[in-house]
Design a protein around this motif. Structure first.
Motif, PDB file in Angstrom:
ATOM      1  N   ILE A  24       0.838  -1.205   0.000  1.00  0.00           N
ATOM      2  CA  ILE A  24       0.000   0.000   0.000  1.00  0.00           C
ATOM      3  C   ILE A  24       0.871   1.253   0.000  1.00  0.00           C
ATOM      4  O   ILE A  24       0.648   2.189  -0.770  1.00  0.00           O
ATOM      5  CB  ILE A  24      -0.965   0.004   1.211  1.00  0.00           C
ATOM      6  N   VAL A  25       1.914   1.227   0.846  1.00  0.00           N
ATOM      7  CA  VAL A  25       2.832   2.383   0.884  1.00  0.00           C
ATOM      8  C   VAL A  25       3.487   2.579  -0.481  1.00  0.00           C
ATOM      9  O   VAL A  25       3.596   3.708  -0.982  1.00  0.00           O
ATOM     10  CB  VAL A  25       3.905   2.197   1.981  1.00  0.00           C
ATOM     11  N   PHE A  26       3.899   1.465  -1.077  1.00  0.00           N
ATOM     12  CA  PHE A  26       4.521   1.538  -2.403  1.00  0.00           C
ATOM     13  C   PHE A  26       3.557   2.181  -3.408  1.00  0.00           C
ATOM     14  O   PHE A  26       3.937   3.080  -4.163  1.00  0.00           O
ATOM     15  CB  PHE A  26       4.909   0.123  -2.857  1.00  0.00           C
ATOM     16  N   ALA A  27       2.298   1.725  -3.352  1.00  0.00           N
ATOM     17  CA  ALA A  27       1.300   2.269  -4.275  1.00  0.00           C
ATOM     18  C   ALA A  27       1.108   3.771  -4.043  1.00  0.00           C
ATOM     19  O   ALA A  27       1.032   4.551  -4.999  1.00  0.00           O
ATOM     20  CB  ALA A  27      -0.024   1.526  -4.100  1.00  0.00           C
ATOM     21  N   LEU A  28       1.061   4.161  -2.763  1.00  0.00           N
ATOM     22  CA  LEU A  28       0.912   5.593  -2.451  1.00  0.00           C
ATOM     23  C   LEU A  28       2.078   6.396  -3.027  1.00  0.00           C
ATOM     24  O   LEU A  28       1.897   7.477  -3.599  1.00  0.00           O
ATOM     25  CB  LEU A  28       0.852   5.798  -0.941  1.00  0.00           C
ATOM     26  N   PHE A 166      12.764  -6.503  -5.723  1.00  0.00           N
ATOM     27  CA  PHE A 166      11.601  -5.618  -5.647  1.00  0.00           C
ATOM     28  C   PHE A 166      11.713  -4.664  -4.464  1.00  0.00           C
ATOM     29  O   PHE A 166      11.372  -3.485  -4.573  1.00  0.00           O
ATOM     30  CB  PHE A 166      10.292  -6.416  -5.538  1.00  0.00           C
ATOM     31  N   SER A 167      12.196  -5.154  -3.326  1.00  0.00           N
ATOM     32  CA  SER A 167      12.205  -4.218  -2.191  1.00  0.00           C
ATOM     33  C   SER A 167      13.243  -3.122  -2.400  1.00  0.00           C
ATOM     34  O   SER A 167      13.035  -1.982  -1.975  1.00  0.00           O
ATOM     35  CB  SER A 167      12.321  -4.926  -0.844  1.00  0.00           C
ATOM     36  N   ALA A 168      14.341  -3.429  -3.096  1.00  0.00           N
ATOM     37  CA  ALA A 168      15.291  -2.358  -3.434  1.00  0.00           C
ATOM     38  C   ALA A 168      14.615  -1.322  -4.332  1.00  0.00           C
ATOM     39  O   ALA A 168      14.781  -0.110  -4.153  1.00  0.00           O
ATOM     40  CB  ALA A 168      16.515  -2.938  -4.125  1.00  0.00           C
ATOM     41  N   PHE A 169      13.826  -1.827  -5.273  1.00  0.00           N
ATOM     42  CA  PHE A 169      13.120  -0.931  -6.183  1.00  0.00           C
ATOM     43  C   PHE A 169      12.125  -0.069  -5.410  1.00  0.00           C
ATOM     44  O   PHE A 169      12.042   1.149  -5.595  1.00  0.00           O
ATOM     45  CB  PHE A 169      12.398  -1.780  -7.240  1.00  0.00           C
ATOM     46  N   SER A 170      11.383  -0.724  -4.522  1.00  0.00           N
ATOM     47  CA  SER A 170      10.390   0.001  -3.741  1.00  0.00           C
ATOM     48  C   SER A 170      11.058   1.066  -2.853  1.00  0.00           C
ATOM     49  O   SER A 170      10.549   2.177  -2.709  1.00  0.00           O
ATOM     50  CB  SER A 170       9.592  -0.995  -2.899  1.00  0.00           C
ATOM     51  N   ASP A 171      12.226   0.720  -2.282  1.00  0.00           N
ATOM     52  CA  ASP A 171      12.973   1.711  -1.481  1.00  0.00           C
ATOM     53  C   ASP A 171      13.225   2.965  -2.293  1.00  0.00           C
ATOM     54  O   ASP A 171      13.025   4.089  -1.830  1.00  0.00           O
ATOM     55  CB  ASP A 171      14.347   1.151  -1.083  1.00  0.00           C
ATOM     56  N   PHE A 269      13.578  -0.196   6.009  1.00  0.00           N
ATOM     57  CA  PHE A 269      13.227  -0.925   7.224  1.00  0.00           C
ATOM     58  C   PHE A 269      11.893  -1.647   7.018  1.00  0.00           C
ATOM     59  O   PHE A 269      11.748  -2.818   7.309  1.00  0.00           O
ATOM     60  CB  PHE A 269      13.149   0.020   8.421  1.00  0.00           C
ATOM     61  N   MET A 270      10.954  -0.905   6.458  1.00  0.00           N
ATOM     62  CA  MET A 270       9.646  -1.491   6.198  1.00  0.00           C
ATOM     63  C   MET A 270       9.736  -2.601   5.140  1.00  0.00           C
ATOM     64  O   MET A 270       9.229  -3.700   5.326  1.00  0.00           O
ATOM     65  CB  MET A 270       8.695  -0.389   5.744  1.00  0.00           C
ATOM     66  N   ASN A 271      10.400  -2.296   4.040  1.00  0.00           N
ATOM     67  CA  ASN A 271      10.415  -3.256   2.943  1.00  0.00           C
ATOM     68  C   ASN A 271      11.161  -4.535   3.275  1.00  0.00           C
ATOM     69  O   ASN A 271      10.793  -5.607   2.814  1.00  0.00           O
ATOM     70  CB  ASN A 271      11.021  -2.615   1.693  1.00  0.00           C
ATOM     71  N   THR A 272      12.224  -4.407   4.064  1.00  0.00           N
ATOM     72  CA  THR A 272      12.958  -5.616   4.412  1.00  0.00           C
ATOM     73  C   THR A 272      12.245  -6.385   5.510  1.00  0.00           C
ATOM     74  O   THR A 272      11.892  -7.549   5.355  1.00  0.00           O
ATOM     75  CB  THR A 272      14.367  -5.271   4.919  1.00  0.00           C
TER      76      THR A 272
END
Lengths: 292, 505
Positions: A24-28, A166-171, A269-272
Motif C-alpha cells: 500500500i505504501v509503495f502504491a501511495l 523488488f524491495s530495493a526498487f520500492s525503497d 526498514f519497512m520493505n525488508t
C-alpha cells in the motif's frame, strides 16, 4: 531493550498483512510520483545540475529571501532565493538563477549588497545538465541490473531473489516520492544517494534472507525475531550517523545525500523487515508444507 | 581475555600494519583536498565532438599556453574521456577566476615580429605541419606556411639580417606599462634576447606593441602614473605589493606578476611578455627572396623530451593558440578559499559526531563497552586507512569523496553488527559451546557481508564509469572503503570479537 520487545508485534503479525501494508505504501508513493508528473511534468524536481542554471551561495548572510528575490527581480532577473541553516552555527542564503539569465548582473549586485562576503558560485550549461541526467539514468539502470544479477547468483532461488530486487526498487520509489514531498531536487548528489540506497537495501535483505533460509536449527519465528533485532540495530546506527551528518553540515551535497539516504533507510526498514519477511515466511511455510 | 592472542593474530597484524602505513603516509604526504573544500575554481569544458588522444593533447597544450598568460599558479588541466577537459585552479580569487573563464572562451591572438615590426598575425599562418624530428638539422622542427603578403613583408625586412631575432607572441600585453625589478630589466637586455640584432627586446616591444618598460627604483606612484599615461594597464613585475594598492586607488588598472620558485629569469621574461623564441633568422631567409614554406627548429636530440615539448608548444602557438576543435564551457564551480576552510572544519565535526553517535547507539543496543569500543575502533581504523590510501595516491578529497567515506563507514558498522549478532547467538538462550559452531556462524556472517559488499561495489562501479562530474569521488571512496572493509578491517574485527565475545563461551 524495550523497543526491541515491541518488535515482537511484527513476529506475531500474519504474513499476508505483512505483505499488504508495504505494498500500500509503495502504491501511495507511485501515486505521489505520478501526481508530481501531472503537476510539474517531471517525475521528480530537477535541480540546477540537471536543468542548467546558476547557484550562488553566500555563507553567513542573513537576509529575507523574499525581499532579496524582489530586489533581484528589479534587475530583470527572476531568481529563487532560499535560506539554509546548520546546527554548528553558520547558514546563509542560496540564490538560484535559471539558465539563460544574466548571472553576472546578479553577481555584481550581490557583491555590492554584501561586500566582503565570499561567494560560492556554480554555473551549469543546459546541455551539460542533459548529459548528467542521461548519465544518471544510465548509472541507476545499470547498477540496478548489476545488483539483480549478483543477488540471483548468490541465492539461486527465484522467489526470494525477486523479493530482494523488488524491495530495493520500492525503497527507491518511496525515497523519490519523499523527495517530491520534501522538495529535494534530483542532482548528481541525490542520484549518488539513490545508487547508494541499492547497496544499503540489499545489505539488510541479504541478511534476512540468509538467516531465514539457512538457519535450519530454529523455528522461522525465532530466526525472524533475532534477525529483526540485528536489522533494527543496523538501521538505527546508520540513521544516527546520517542524521548527525545532516545536522552538522551546511554543504548542500552532504545534506542532500544524507536526507535521501534517511528516506531510503526508513523505507528499507519497512520493505525488508515487514514486506520481505512476510514473503519469506509464506515461502518457507509453503516449502515446508510440500515436504510434509 | 587474551590480549596476546588477539594481537598476534595474522588478521589483526595486517590491520595494524595498514594503520601504521596510513599514519606514516598521512604524516609525511598529507591530504590533498578538492577545490570544493580548499577553494578555487573548476571549469568543465566540452569539446564540440569526441576527439582522439593526440588532438586532446593539442587541446591541453593550447589551453595551458593561453592560461599561462594570467600568471596564475598551479593550473591543472585534466582531459576527461574523449570529449571533456577539466580546468582546475586552487585558491584563486573570484576576479582571477573570471579572468580564467574569459581566457578559455577567447581566441588567442598571435603576432610574429621582426625589428619592432609585426609582419604576420594569426591569419597569415596558413598551415602548420606536424612536429617531427629532423636528423639532418639535429633538431625538432615545426614546418608552417606563411601567407604571400607576410612572406614578402618579411623578406624585405630581413634582407641581409641573418642572425637577427624573430619574436613570436601569443596574447602579448599590448598598450601597457611594465614596472619591473632590476633583475628583470637586466634579463630583458641579455644577449639571449638580442642575438646578433641591433635592437634590444625592450625597443622591439615598445615599437611593435606600445609596451613601455620602466625599471623600478622606488618611484612614487604618481611618477609611475605619469609615465604610464596612455597605457591601458600597468603590470608590476616582481615589485612589492603595496605599490599595486596605491596605483589601484588612483583608479588605474593594475596587474601583478610574480616570479615562481625555481623559475628561470629568462623564462619569466617570456611568460610575462607571452614571448616565444626569439628564433634566429637563417642565412637562407635573409636573401630578400620571399619564401612561404618556413620552419622553426629547436635543437636537441631525438630523445630530448624537453625539445620535443617546446616544439609542440610552438606548433600550438602558431595556430594562434586556437584549438583544433571548438569548445564550450559547460560548468563552472567557484568557491572562495576562505569558505573552504570553514567546510573542512564542518566536515571534521560532522565526522566525529557521526562516529560518536554510532558508538553511543551501539552501546545502547548491547550495553557492553566491550562491543561498542571495538566497533568504534574498527570504524575509526577504516576512516584512517581510507585517508591513508587517499594520501598515498594523492586522491583529491572533495565533498562527494567525504560523503563516500561516510557511506562506507555506514555499511561497515552494519556489517560489524551482523558479525556481533551472529557471534552472540540467541541472546543467551542457547549458548554455543562447540568451536565449530562459532566458525559456522562467522562463515554465515561473512557470506552476508560478501554478498552485500559485492552488490554495492557493482552498483558503485557503474557510477565510477559513467559519470563525468565530481561524483566519481563518491564512488571511489565507497568502493575503497568497502574493499578495505572486507579485506582488512572486518576480518580483524571478526577475530577480536571472537576473542571478546565468542571465545569466552
Amino acid at each position: 531493550m524495550v523497543i526491541k520487545e515491541k518488535l515482537r508485534v511484527l513476529v506475531e503479525m500474519e504474513p499476508k498483512r505483512m505483505i499488504m501494508y508495504p505494498l500500500i505504501v509503495f502504491a501511495l508513493a507511485v501515486v505521489v510520483i505520478i501526481g508530481n508528473y501531472a503537476l510539474t511534468g517531471s517525475l521528480v524536481k530537477e535541480g540546477i545540475e540537471l536543468k542548467g542554471g546558476s547557484v550562488i551561495t553566500l555563507q553567513g548572510v542573513s537576509a529575507d529571501p523574499d525581499e532579496l528575490a524582489k530586489e533581484i527581480s528589479r534587475l530583470g532577473v527572476e531568481a529563487n532565493v532560499e535560506r539554509f541553516t546548520g546546527i554548528a552555527g553558520g547558514g546563509g542564503i542560496r540564490i538560484y538563477v535559471p539558465a539563460g539569465e544574466d548571472v553576472n548582473k546578479v553577481k555584481a549586485f550581490l557583491r555590492e549588497k554584501f561586500p566582503g562576503v565570499e561567494p560560492e558560485i556554480t554555473v551549469i550549461g543546459p546541455t551539460f545538465g542533459k548529459m548528467v541526467r542521461e548519465q544518471g539514468i544510465k548509472a541507476i539502470a545499470y547498477a540496478f541490473i548489476g545488483m539483480a544479477i549478483v543477488v540471483f547468483l548468490f541465492f539461486r532461488v527465484p522467489v526470494p531473489s525477486l523479493t530482494v530486487v523488488f524491495s530495493a526498487f520500492s525503497d527507491m520509489v518511496i525515497a523519490i516520492a519523499l523527495m517530491d514531498l520534501f522538495g529535494i531536487e534530483l542532482s548528481q548528489a541525490t542520484i549518488a544517494a539513490l545508487l547508494m540506497l541499492i547497496g544499503y537495501s540489499v545489505d539488510s535483505n541479504i541478511l534476512l534472507t540468509t538467516r531465514l533460509l539457512r538457519r535450519k536449527e530454529f523455528t522461522v519465528e525465532d530466526a525472524y525475531y533475532s534477525s529483526l533485532k540485528t536489522g533494527f540495530t543496523m538501521s538505527t546506527t546508520t540513521l544516527g550517523a546520517l542524521v548527525s551528518l545532516w545536522l552538522f553540515s551546511t554543504a548542500k551535497v552532504i545534506d542532500d545525500i544524507a536526507s535521501v539516504l534517511i528516506f531510503g533507510l526508513l523505507a528499507d526498514f519497512m520493505n525488508t523487515w515487514i514486506f520481505n519477511a512476510g514473503v519469506l515466511r509464506m515461502y518457507i511455510a509453503k516449502r515446508e508444507g510440500k515436504k510434509k | 581475555m587474551n590480549w596476546k592472542k588477539i594481537i598476534l593474530n595474522g588478521r589483526v597484524i595486517l590491520l595494524i600494519l595498514f594503520l601504521t602505513l596510513s599514519v606514516v603516509s598521512l604524516a609525511t604526504r598529507g591530504l590533498t583536498f578538492g577545490l570544493d573544500i580548499s577553494g578555487g575554481i573548476s571549469i568543465t569544458v566540452k569539446l564540440e565532438n569526441p576527439v582522439d588522444p593526440q588532438t586532446m593533447e593539442q587541446v591541453r597544450i593550447a589551453l595551458e599556453q593561453r592560461l599561462n598568460a594570467l600568471g596564475v599558479k598551479d593550473i591543472v588541466i585534466e582531459p576527461w574521456g574523449n570529449q571533456f577537459v577539466l580546468v582546475k585552479v586552487a585558491g584563486v580569487s573570484e576576479e582571477e577566476g573570471n579572468q580564467i573563464v574569459e581566457t578559455i572562451e577567447r581566441q588567442g591572438v598571435f603576432y610574429a615580429e621582426f625589428q619592432g615590426v609585426i609582419f604576420a598575425t594569426g591569419k597569415d599562418i596558413l598551415n602548420v605541419g606536424s612536429v617531427s624530428y629532423d636528423p639532418r638539422e639535429g633538431a625538432w622542427v615545426v614546418p608552417f606556411r606563411l601567407s604571400k603578403d607576410a612572406a614578402e613583408k618579411f623578406a624585405k625586412l630581413a634582407l641581409g639580417k641573418a642572425g637577427y631575432p624573430v619574436d613570436m607572441f601569443l596574447d602579448p600585453p599590448v598598450n601597457s606599462t611594465l614596472v619591473v625589478s632590476k633583475e628583470f630589466y637586466q634579463a630583458m637586455l641579455s644577449p639571449r634576447f638580442q642575438m646578433n640584432g641591433n635592437m634590444t627586446l625592450i625597443e622591439r616591444i615598445s615599437k611593435a606593441f606600445n609596451i613601455k618598460v620602466i625599471q623600478y627604483s622606488n618611484q612614487t606612484p604618481e611618477e609611475i602614473a605619469k609615465v604610464a599615461k596612455g597605457s591601458e594597464r600597468i603590470i608590476l613585475v616582481d615589485v612589492d605589493g603595496k605599490l599595486a594598492e596605491e596605483l589601484k586607488k588612483m583608479g588605474l588598472k593594475v596587474e601583478v606578476r610574480k616570479r615562481e620558485k625555481n623559475e628561470d629569469i629568462e623564462d619569466f621574461v617570456r611568460r610575462v611578455l607571452r614571448l616565444y623564441g626569439p628564433y634566429r633568422v637563417s642565412e637562407g631567409l635573409a636573401t630578400g627572396r620571399p619564401s612561404t614554406e618556413v620552419m622553426i627548429s629547436i635543437g636537441g636530440s631525438q630523445n630530448d623530451i624537453r625539445a620535443r615539448n617546446d616544439a609542440q608548444v610552438v606548433s600550438v602557438v602558431l595556430r594562434s593558440g586556437s584549438l583544433p576543435v571548438k569548445l564550450s564551457i559547460e560548468r563552472i564551480d567557484y568557491i572562495s578559499p576562505k569558505l573552504g576552510e570553514n567546510f573542512k572544519k564542518q566536515v571534521l565535526v560532522a565526522g566525529i559526531a557521526a562516529l560518536l553517535v554510532v558508538g553511543a547507539i551501539v552501546y545502547l543496543h548491547y550495553r557492553k563497552l566491550k562491543i561498542a569500543i571495538p566497533v568504534m575502533f574498527t570504524s575509526f581504523s577504516e576512516v584512517l586507512i581510507i585517508l591513508g590510501i587517499a594520501s598515498l595516491i594523492k586522491w583529491n578529497l572533495d565533498l562527494p569523496s567525504i560523503a563516500g567515506i561516510i557511506a562506507a563507514i555506514g555499511t561497515g558498522v552494519d556489517q560489524q553488527i551482523v558479525i556481533t549478532d551472529e557471534l552472540l547467538g540467541e541472546s543467551g538462550e542457547r549458548k554455543i559451546v562447540r568451536r565449530s559452531g562459532v566458525l559456522k556462524r562467522m562463515g554465515r556472517a561473512f557470506f552476508i557481508i560478501l554478498a552485500s559488499a559485492s552488490t554495492t561495489v557493482v552498483a558503485m562501479s557503474f557510477l565510477f564509469k559513467f559519470f563525468v562530474g565530481g561524483l566519481r569521488g563518491f564512488a571511489f571512496t565507497t568502493i575503497l572503503g568497502i574493499l578495505i572493509g572486507i579485506l582488512i578491517t572486518r576480518p580483524a574485527y571478526g577475530e577480536i570479537a571472537k576473542e571478546l565475545i565468542g571465545g569466552r563461551r
